[in-house]
Design a protein around this motif. Structure first.
Motif, PDB file in Angstrom:
ATOM      1  N   LEU A 624       0.834  -1.212   0.000  1.00  0.00           N
ATOM      2  CA  LEU A 624       0.000   0.000   0.000  1.00  0.00           C
ATOM      3  C   LEU A 624       0.864   1.255   0.000  1.00  0.00           C
ATOM      4  N   GLU A 625       1.961   1.261   0.752  1.00  0.00           N
ATOM      5  CA  GLU A 625       2.841   2.427   0.759  1.00  0.00           C
ATOM      6  C   GLU A 625       3.418   2.676  -0.641  1.00  0.00           C
ATOM      7  N   GLU A 626       3.836   1.620  -1.329  1.00  0.00           N
ATOM      8  CA  GLU A 626       4.405   1.786  -2.661  1.00  0.00           C
ATOM      9  C   GLU A 626       3.362   2.303  -3.649  1.00  0.00           C
ATOM     10  N   VAL A 627       2.156   1.792  -3.556  1.00  0.00           N
ATOM     11  CA  VAL A 627       1.105   2.261  -4.468  1.00  0.00           C
ATOM     12  C   VAL A 627       0.811   3.736  -4.225  1.00  0.00           C
ATOM     13  N   MET A 628       0.728   4.141  -2.963  1.00  0.00           N
ATOM     14  CA  MET A 628       0.467   5.548  -2.666  1.00  0.00           C
ATOM     15  C   MET A 628       1.628   6.415  -3.152  1.00  0.00           C
ATOM     16  N   GLU A 629       2.832   5.889  -3.129  1.00  0.00           N
ATOM     17  CA  GLU A 629       3.988   6.655  -3.582  1.00  0.00           C
ATOM     18  C   GLU A 629       3.987   6.795  -5.102  1.00  0.00           C
ATOM     19  N   ARG A 630       3.612   5.714  -5.817  1.00  0.00           N
ATOM     20  CA  ARG A 630       3.687   5.729  -7.271  1.00  0.00           C
ATOM     21  C   ARG A 630       2.475   6.373  -7.925  1.00  0.00           C
ATOM     22  N   ASP A 631       1.271   6.096  -7.414  1.00  0.00           N
ATOM     23  CA  ASP A 631       0.056   6.428  -8.161  1.00  0.00           C
ATOM     24  C   ASP A 631      -0.675   7.660  -7.646  1.00  0.00           C
ATOM     25  N   VAL A 632      -0.205   8.276  -6.553  1.00  0.00           N
ATOM     26  CA  VAL A 632      -0.857   9.485  -6.044  1.00  0.00           C
ATOM     27  C   VAL A 632      -0.012  10.682  -6.454  1.00  0.00           C
ATOM     28  N   ALA A 633      -0.666  11.692  -7.022  1.00  0.00           N
ATOM     29  CA  ALA A 633       0.043  12.893  -7.474  1.00  0.00           C
ATOM     30  C   ALA A 633       0.721  13.568  -6.278  1.00  0.00           C
ATOM     31  N   PRO A 634       1.898  14.151  -6.495  1.00  0.00           N
ATOM     32  CA  PRO A 634       2.629  14.768  -5.376  1.00  0.00           C
ATOM     33  C   PRO A 634       1.853  15.878  -4.676  1.00  0.00           C
ATOM     34  N   ASP A 635       1.011  16.641  -5.423  1.00  0.00           N
ATOM     35  CA  ASP A 635       0.327  17.782  -4.811  1.00  0.00           C
ATOM     36  C   ASP A 635      -0.792  17.349  -3.865  1.00  0.00           C
ATOM     37  N   VAL A 636      -1.241  16.093  -3.914  1.00  0.00           N
ATOM     38  CA  VAL A 636      -2.308  15.635  -3.011  1.00  0.00           C
ATOM     39  C   VAL A 636      -1.833  14.514  -2.100  1.00  0.00           C
ATOM     40  N   ARG A 637      -0.522  14.177  -2.182  1.00  0.00           N
ATOM     41  CA  ARG A 637      -0.040  13.028  -1.445  1.00  0.00           C
ATOM     42  C   ARG A 637      -0.128  13.242   0.062  1.00  0.00           C
ATOM     43  N   GLU A 638       0.028  14.504   0.505  1.00  0.00           N
ATOM     44  CA  GLU A 638       0.017  14.740   1.936  1.00  0.00           C
ATOM     45  C   GLU A 638      -1.383  14.560   2.543  1.00  0.00           C
ATOM     46  N   ARG A 639      -2.421  14.467   1.732  1.00  0.00           N
ATOM     47  CA  ARG A 639      -3.783  14.277   2.251  1.00  0.00           C
ATOM     48  C   ARG A 639      -4.040  12.814   2.655  1.00  0.00           C
ATOM     49  N   PHE A 640      -3.223  11.888   2.194  1.00  0.00           N
ATOM     50  CA  PHE A 640      -3.453  10.467   2.446  1.00  0.00           C
ATOM     51  C   PHE A 640      -2.713  10.017   3.710  1.00  0.00           C
ATOM     52  N   HIS A 641      -3.422   9.227   4.513  1.00  0.00           N
ATOM     53  CA  HIS A 641      -2.843   8.706   5.752  1.00  0.00           C
ATOM     54  C   HIS A 641      -3.087   7.204   5.791  1.00  0.00           C
ATOM     55  N   LEU A 642      -2.018   6.431   5.986  1.00  0.00           N
ATOM     56  CA  LEU A 642      -2.101   4.978   6.042  1.00  0.00           C
ATOM     57  C   LEU A 642      -2.116   4.525   7.503  1.00  0.00           C
ATOM     58  N   GLU A 643      -3.105   3.693   7.856  1.00  0.00           N
ATOM     59  CA  GLU A 643      -3.229   3.141   9.212  1.00  0.00           C
ATOM     60  C   GLU A 643      -3.197   1.620   9.117  1.00  0.00           C
ATOM     61  N   VAL A 644      -2.236   1.018   9.850  1.00  0.00           N
ATOM     62  CA  VAL A 644      -2.133  -0.444   9.905  1.00  0.00           C
ATOM     63  C   VAL A 644      -2.026  -0.856  11.368  1.00  0.00           C
ATOM     64  N   PRO A 645      -3.161  -1.106  12.030  1.00  0.00           N
ATOM     65  CA  PRO A 645      -3.130  -1.484  13.450  1.00  0.00           C
ATOM     66  C   PRO A 645      -2.717  -2.945  13.604  1.00  0.00           C
ATOM     67  N   GLY A 646      -1.507  -3.179  14.073  1.00  0.00           N
ATOM     68  CA  GLY A 646      -1.022  -4.543  14.288  1.00  0.00           C
ATOM     69  C   GLY A 646      -0.371  -5.102  13.043  1.00  0.00           C
ATOM     70  N   ALA A 647       0.292  -6.227  13.228  1.00  0.00           N
ATOM     71  CA  ALA A 647       1.007  -6.876  12.130  1.00  0.00           C
ATOM     72  C   ALA A 647       0.029  -7.594  11.218  1.00  0.00           C
ATOM     73  N   LEU A 648       0.384  -7.664   9.932  1.00  0.00           N
ATOM     74  CA  LEU A 648      -0.442  -8.315   8.932  1.00  0.00           C
ATOM     75  C   LEU A 648       0.326  -9.501   8.366  1.00  0.00           C
ATOM     76  N   PRO A 649      -0.317 -10.639   8.169  1.00  0.00           N
ATOM     77  CA  PRO A 649       0.359 -11.785   7.556  1.00  0.00           C
ATOM     78  C   PRO A 649       0.516 -11.537   6.048  1.00  0.00           C
ATOM     79  N   PRO A 650       1.366 -12.280   5.399  1.00  0.00           N
ATOM     80  CA  PRO A 650       1.498 -12.154   3.950  1.00  0.00           C
ATOM     81  C   PRO A 650       0.162 -12.500   3.271  1.00  0.00           C
TER      82      PRO A 650
END
Length: 791
Positions: A624-650
């Motif tokens: 998800l971090e890579e997708v937000m880095e690649r596919d979100v325009a730089p001028d709106v990137r600061e509006r996005f916030h990623l929340e991952v409560p706890g570890a996630l399995p593969p």
């Protein structure tokens, strides 16, 4: 008798008129005698003929087409003759009608007498009475005119008969201008016949009525009307034969009139005494009968009603008061319809052989009653009446009505189900809980290629006629109808191949659902099968069509893009900025068309399920971090916030296709979230799956948009101009990608409160057990509310 008198007048008046016309025509003295008074003139004879004809037309029971106008015309001829004669008597102006008529009859005008004014008056009054239409409001006027005519003719007759009783010259009018005897009698007969033409209306209805007044009128009116005239005739005959002299006629007449009047009064009194005696006897008999009936009926435990011939309640016992809720005083003398609106003879007859009927009653409070009544005729002094023995069957009728409604509803449902089974294009099979008693509609037997009547369902072993879609054998317990019967849960829809006896294979889509009884136990299973051959053919044609688009459109677009790039470089070298900007627009449009073609191809590949996912275990948070880095325009990137409560399995996923899903959700959230509002991307672990959600604070979705936002080619109602180039495939392709991974995608939204798009991915590797079904509170794909989302 009244009708007979009317027909006698109809025939007699024309006959007398015709005899006098013949007498004037042939100069026969005996046919036109001058019996004491003025003889009948030819015009008067014609008036008699037309008057009789008008009366006869009024009496005719079978009317013909022009009966009414013809009768009126005959009566008007009579009126004209009388009016012209009156005009001559009043003004002295003679139009010569009698002379003209006498010449037509070959008579001698010099001997024509002058008719009596009373004759003209009677003809005018009778003609007007016969010309009046047959309407109820004209009866009184007609009776008045006829009575006046009858009085006038009686005056003429009495003047003829009583004139000699007095000294000649004392009353010259009565002595010299009275009617002739045949004319007076004929006019009196015609007047009485006109009254008797309608015995049920007007004056004659009072005389013919079966009552005390009618009884007296029938005896007194003829005597008082004809008595003096008959007495005058007798005295005149006695005088002519010289049995009495002129001076004795008046005292004899007065004496007989007085004695006759007294005798008439005594006879009337005697008749009234007889009537009164009969009335008293009837009253006594009625009282005795009522006492007997009352003692019997009051002690009967069933409701009893006594109703007279007019439908009036004459007796109500105590039980009837209790059942109907009325006190006896309120019912006596009232119509029986107050208790039984349809009447005692309404309702329906019961086949009991006792004359019983089923009727509907009504209590005083308005509540209905179901009744059964047996009617017995009762004779009494007041005439026939009916004794009604009533039985209250309200509760029984309610129970029977409920049973009948249940039976009719069951029959209607059975007919509907049978019609549905026979005519639905889907094969339907019903199996009992033990697998016996298979019932199938014609379509099911056609799809299976064999009849199912008398066949039982086998639960174990390999099913020889059912294969999986890839041609592998299927165990019987895996067939939806058997699985639903064993598990008691919905099975399918699943696609199978049915092997027909001729070896052909038919693809069908099967579904099975258990049928539960009142106790909650499975009573059987209903299975449906649908031929999907046409759908497979359509899928094949669609793939060919999409391949045609891929082959015929992508290559020209690639050439256009290449040539436009070369043109743009040449324009840049020549410093033609305006033209270079135009070529840049062309390149954007070509890129947009290429994207739409790619969407169509991707959707087709996913729908046909021929595209194999390249699934590998991935770190979802890092992804998800890579997708937000690649596919979100730089001028709106600061509006996005990623929340991952706890570890996630593969998570096993096709990274390229899942990136397309996430990028689509992120771009939509950025597009429709106003201003600098934050957008939250959240990934959390749930039992057996990972859920990723994108929450924005935009305008939200309406209920209609949220229900269809994942449908193919769907565009929301509030899509803006910036979204006008979309095909409505973005979210549809996202749904196909997520479902290909074994997950779900849905939306939760309310207008004005933003939207949350979520999708789930299974944690287990491909081929493992599927995800458990979502809970009842879990929204499915497309569930939610909101607005303004474009794919």
């Amino acid at each position: 008798m009244a009708r007979g008198i009317a027909w006698l007048a109809t025939l007699g008046a024309p006959l007398v008129g015709a005899l006098y016309l013949l007498g004037w025509a042939w100069d026969v003295e005996m046919l036109r005698p001058g019996v004491a008074g003025i003889p009948m003139t030819p015009v008067t004879g014609f008036a008699m003929i037309f008057g009789g004809a008008a009366l006869g037309l009024r009496l005719r029971s079978r009317p013909f087409r022009h009966q009414e106008p013809t009768a009126t015309a005959c009566a008007l001829v009579m009126v004209v003759i009388g009016a012209v004669s009156l005009l001559r008597d009043i003004t002295g102006w003679d139009v010569g009608m009698d002379r003209v008529m006498l010449r037509l009859l070959d008579g001698h005008a010099s001997v024509l007498p002058r008719p009596s004014p009373l004759t003209a008056t009677c003809l005018t009054l009778l003609g007007v009475a016969l010309a009046l239409p047959e309407r109820s409001h004209s009866v009184r006027l007609r009776d008045t005119l006829v009575v006046l005519s009858l009085v006038s003719s009686t005056l003429g007759l009495n003047g003829l008969l009583m004139g000699p009783l007095l000294t000649v010259g004392t009353l010259p009018f009565l002595a010299e201008r009275s009617m002739g005897l045949p004319t007076a009698l004929t006019l009196m007969l015609l007047a009485v016949g006109t009254l008797c033409a309608r015995p049920g209306l007007g004056l004659m209805s009072r005389i013919t009525r079966d009552s005390l007044g009618g009884f007296l009128a029938r005896r007194l009116v003829p005597v008082t009307l004809l008595g003096p005239s008959v007495l005058g005739m007798v005295l005149m005959v006695l005088h002519e034969v010289r049995a009495i002299n002129l001076e004795a006629k008046l005292p004899i007449f007065a004496t007989f009139v007085s004695a006759g009047g007294a005798a008439l009064v005594l006879l009337s009194a005697r008749a009234l005494d007889h009537i009164e005696a009969h009335r008293q006897q009837a009253t006594a008999a009625l009282e005795a009968s009522e006492a007997r009936y009352r003692g019997l009926l009051e002690t009967t435990p069933a409701p009893l009603l006594t109703v007279d011939a007019q439908g009036l309640l004459r007796f109500v016992n105590t039980e009837a008061e209790r059942v109907f809720g009325y006190p006896r005083e309120e019912l006596l003398g009232r119509k029986v319809e107050v208790l039984v609106p349809e009447g005692l003879f309404g309702g329906r007859s019961l086949d009991t052989g006792l004359g019983e009927r089923a009727i509907q009653g009504r209590r005083k409070d308005g509540s209905p009653l179901s009744l059964e009544v047996r009617l017995s005729p009762v004779s009494g002094p007041e005439g026939p009446s009916v004794l009604a023995v009533v039985r209250d069957v309200t509760e029984r009728e309610r129970y029977l009505a409920r049973v009948q409604r249940a039976r009719e509803e069951a029959e209607m449902q059975r007919s509907q189900v049978q019609a549905l089974l026979d005519h639905t294009p889907v094969g339907i099979v019903f199996a009992e809980a033990d697998g016996s008693g298979l019932v199938a509609n014609p379509v099911a037997e056609q799809l299976l290629g064999r009849p199912l009547k008398g066949v039982s369902l086998e639960m174990t072993g390999i099913n020889p006629i059912v294969l999986t879609i890839d041609g592998k054998p299927v165990r019987r317990e895996d067939v939806p109808i058997v699985r639903a019967l064993l598990t008691g849960q919905l099975a399918g829809p699943e696609e199978f191949l049915i092997i027909h006896p001729d070896g052909s294979r038919l693809p069908v889509l099967m579904t099975a659902a258990p049928v539960f009884g009142p106790s909650g136990k499975v009573r059987g299973v209903v299975s449906t099968a649908q031929d999907v051959t046409t759908r497979h053919e359509l899928d094949r044609l669609r793939e060919e069509y999409v391949s045609l688009i891929s082959h015929d459109l992508r290559n020209p677009l690639h050439t256009i893009s290449l040539r436009v790039g070369l043109l743009r470089r040449a324009l840049r070298e020549r410093n033609l900025e305006r033209e270079e900007f135009m070529t840049e627009s062309i390149q954007r449009s070509v890129a947009w068309m290429s994207t739409m073609i790619e969407d169509l191809l991707e959707g087709s590949r996913l729908e046909s399920r021929r595209e194999t996912l390249r699934r590998e275990p991935q770190d979802l948070a890092r992804f998800l971090e890579e997708v937000m880095e690649r596919d979100v325009a730089p001028d709106v990137r600061e509006r996005f916030h990623l929340e991952v409560p706890g570890a996630l399995p593969p998570v096993w996923m096709d990274a390229a296709r899942l990136e397309r899903v996430v990028a689509n959700l992120l771009s939509n959230a950025a597009k429709y979230s106003p201003g600098k509002q934050p957008i939250t991307v959240r990934a959390q672990l749930q039992p057996g799956q990972v859920v990723v959600s994108v929450k924005d604070l935009g305008p939200g979705l309406s209920a209609e948009d949220a229900a269809h936002v994942f449908d193919k080619y769907y565009r929301t109602q509030k899509s803006g101009a910036s979204d006008s180039k979309g095909l409505g495939l973005g979210l549809y392709i996202s749904r196909l990608i997520i479902e290909a991974h074994g997950g779900r995608i849905w939306v939760e939204s309310e207008p004005g409160r933003g939207s949350t798009f979520s999708f789930s991915l299974p944690v287990a590797p491909p081929g493992a057990n599927p995800l458990p079904p979502p809970g009842p509170g879990h929204p499915g794909p497309g569930a939610g509310d909101g607005s303004a989302v474009s794919a």
